[in-house]
Design a protein around this motif. Structure first.
Motif, PDB file in Angstrom:
ATOM      1  N   LEU A  55      -8.337 -10.825  -1.576  1.00 17.07           N
ATOM      2  CA  LEU A  55      -8.032  -9.473  -2.045  1.00 17.07           C
ATOM      3  C   LEU A  55      -7.513  -9.626  -3.466  1.00 17.07           C
ATOM      4  O   LEU A  55      -6.619 -10.438  -3.721  1.00 17.07           O
ATOM      5  N   VAL A 110      -9.326  -2.350  -7.102  1.00 17.31           N
ATOM      6  CA  VAL A 110      -9.251  -3.251  -5.953  1.00 17.31           C
ATOM      7  C   VAL A 110     -10.593  -3.942  -5.759  1.00 17.31           C
ATOM      8  O   VAL A 110     -11.638  -3.282  -5.758  1.00 17.31           O
ATOM      9  N   LEU A 152     -12.424  -6.828  -3.161  1.00 22.25           N
ATOM     10  CA  LEU A 152     -12.253  -7.521  -1.880  1.00 22.25           C
ATOM     11  C   LEU A 152     -13.429  -8.484  -1.699  1.00 22.25           C
ATOM     12  O   LEU A 152     -14.572  -8.152  -2.024  1.00 22.25           O
ATOM     13  N   VAL A 180      -9.231   3.070   0.731  1.00 25.06           N
ATOM     14  CA  VAL A 180      -8.617   2.336  -0.375  1.00 25.06           C
ATOM     15  C   VAL A 180      -8.992   3.031  -1.681  1.00 25.06           C
ATOM     16  O   VAL A 180     -10.174   3.321  -1.919  1.00 25.06           O
ATOM     17  N   THR A 202       0.860  -1.179   0.000  1.00 24.19           N
ATOM     18  CA  THR A 202       0.000   0.000   0.000  1.00 24.19           C
ATOM     19  C   THR A 202       0.897   1.231   0.000  1.00 24.19           C
ATOM     20  O   THR A 202       1.919   1.276   0.692  1.00 24.19           O
ATOM     21  N   LEU A 216      -8.160  -4.589   4.424  1.00 29.56           N
ATOM     22  CA  LEU A 216      -7.605  -5.390   3.323  1.00 29.56           C
ATOM     23  C   LEU A 216      -7.058  -6.734   3.796  1.00 29.56           C
ATOM     24  O   LEU A 216      -7.357  -7.777   3.219  1.00 29.56           O
TER      25      LEU A 216
END
Lengths: 282, 282
Positions: free
Chosen positions: A243, A190, A192, A182, A130, A237
């Motif tokens: 993920l 992204v 999840l 995020v 990240t 996350l």
């Protein structure tokens, strides 16, 4: 192999020079692009890609792209592709030559083979770090001149972030906002998974609306998943059941390591979601 | 007229195509540049420009620029320039062709005439709007992958900000940080005069170190001014005795209007500082 065609349909040698040194796409990163996955002769999510190209162009005050011409040139590249079954198709649209009174954009489509690194990432997954993107989640709406959420040719930061990931022993990045929200990857969205629900953050926080993420969500809904577009926090996350990074050419890529820590094995969830994504095109 | 030379010294037709479509400078805004003012056959602040090119290249993990080769190509362009007494000399240095195993950068220098708009700005001054850059002043040091303070080819935001200024009836921009700190213009540094002291913000807040700003400061010090590099707040701008933008080609440009409000007449201060700047090269 590679296939290059300009928007007017002209095929050209990709190894030859076609761009002037004073093209604003080069001098100022002043243009937009898309990368489309072509599989078995069909461009995936072409409509969303062309819509996003038009949206990015509008954010940069570029002339509205000629949608039919783009559809035709996509067809031209595909018809001339004699390589493998899947390839990447880049669409590039710049402001053209600096000072051109007629302001003619530079526009071309290029078919490129999919690299080994991408193929490996699809099967093996990736390690991700990240990185702070330094912006607040409400900035995009407050300051449109920052072009947040436009897929512009000014991708220097995105490339620098991937080099930073490499320095940290990873191969990709998830950007976070100043409040820990995020955001997105440098070239991906992204996704999840928690239980039977998929999450992705909303585009309004200054990220690209994901074409592949949307396709994954459609496929997953069909397979009985619930999908939610809502803000995610970086703290969520590591604890998720899965993920993933979604991008056209890498499809849905599993993140196996986050900031140096191994994540719980999400291979099974990944296999199910990857199949759900492919089923969209079956 | 325009003069184009590649870093190896080859002169080339600026109206011909020399760049491949897959140059990373074009595809990703992945490269750096400088714009040098050439006056009476002499490049101004060439040393600081080349130092800054090297600094930007380092921030982007590009190969270290060949300083002597850049000096030579600058000379080549100047020797071949038969236009007016002043011109703009652009230096461009990109990561080169995507996937090139030898990773050879694309590098060229181009001489360009100075446009009428710039000449007018020099004499008449400009109207400026402040625009939020959405970043905190400590971000550059915290997040080097954001390339703040690198003069990269990813200048899409800077161009978008100037278009926003145009929409607001102005022609240039002063970016501000989230705490109201003064940052820089899209293609200039901010200089403020108060009494006999000149101020500009420090480069550490994520802005380009200004070559022209530094030259103005040197000239002004010689003429008895005090100069200070320290953080400035947007609230201080309107109340200054003079507000200026410093950039290579526009030199020191007077800001006559800020966010729609006329500023006190700073023509006399401008004339004195412009003379002090020119005296550096006398």
């Amino acid at each position: 192999m590679r296939v290059l065609a300009f928007l007017d349909g002209t095929l050209a040698d990709p190894d030859a020079a076609h761009i002037r040194v004073d093209d604003l796409g080069l001098m100022r990163g002043d243009g937009v692009f898309e990368t489309v996955l072509v599989a078995d002769g069909k461009p995936r999510e072409l409509r969303p890609h062309l819509d996003r190209l038009a949206r990015s162009a509008s954010m940069l005050d570029l002339p509205e792209p000629d949608d039919e011409a783009w559809q035709r040139v996509v067809r031209t590249v595909i018809d001339n592709w004699t390589g493998g079954g899947e390839f990447a198709l880049k669409l590039v649209y710049t402001r053209g030559i600096e000072g051109d009174p007629e302001a003619r954009p530079t526009a071309y489509a290029m078919g490129l083979p999919i690299g080994e690194k991408v193929i490996r990432a699809r099967t093996e997954g990736v390690a991700v770090v990240t990185l702070d993107r330094g912006i607040a989640p409400d900035l995009a709406e407050r300051a449109p001149w920052l072009l947040l959420g436009a897929k512009s040719l000014s991708y220097g930061i995105n490339m620098a972030a991937v080099r930073e990931a490499d320095r940290r022993g990873a191969s990709d990045v998830i950007f976070t906002a100043t409040d820990g929200s995020v955001l997105e990857g440098p070239t991906s969205n992204v996704v999840l998974a928690r239980g039977r629900t998929l999450y992705t953050p909303p585009a309004t926080i200054g990220i690209l609306p994901g074409t592949t993420q949307a396709a994954v969500f459609r496929g997953a809904e069909h397979a009985g998943w619930t999908t939610k577009i809502e803000p995610l926090h970086a703290d969520e996350l590591a604890g998720a059941d899965g993920l993933f990074l979604a991008s056209s050419v890498r499809k849905l890529t599993r993140v196996h390591t986050l900031d140096g820590k191994a994540l719980p094995d999400s291979s099974e969830i990944h296999a199910e979601l990857a199949a759900a994504y492919e089923s969209v095109y079956a």
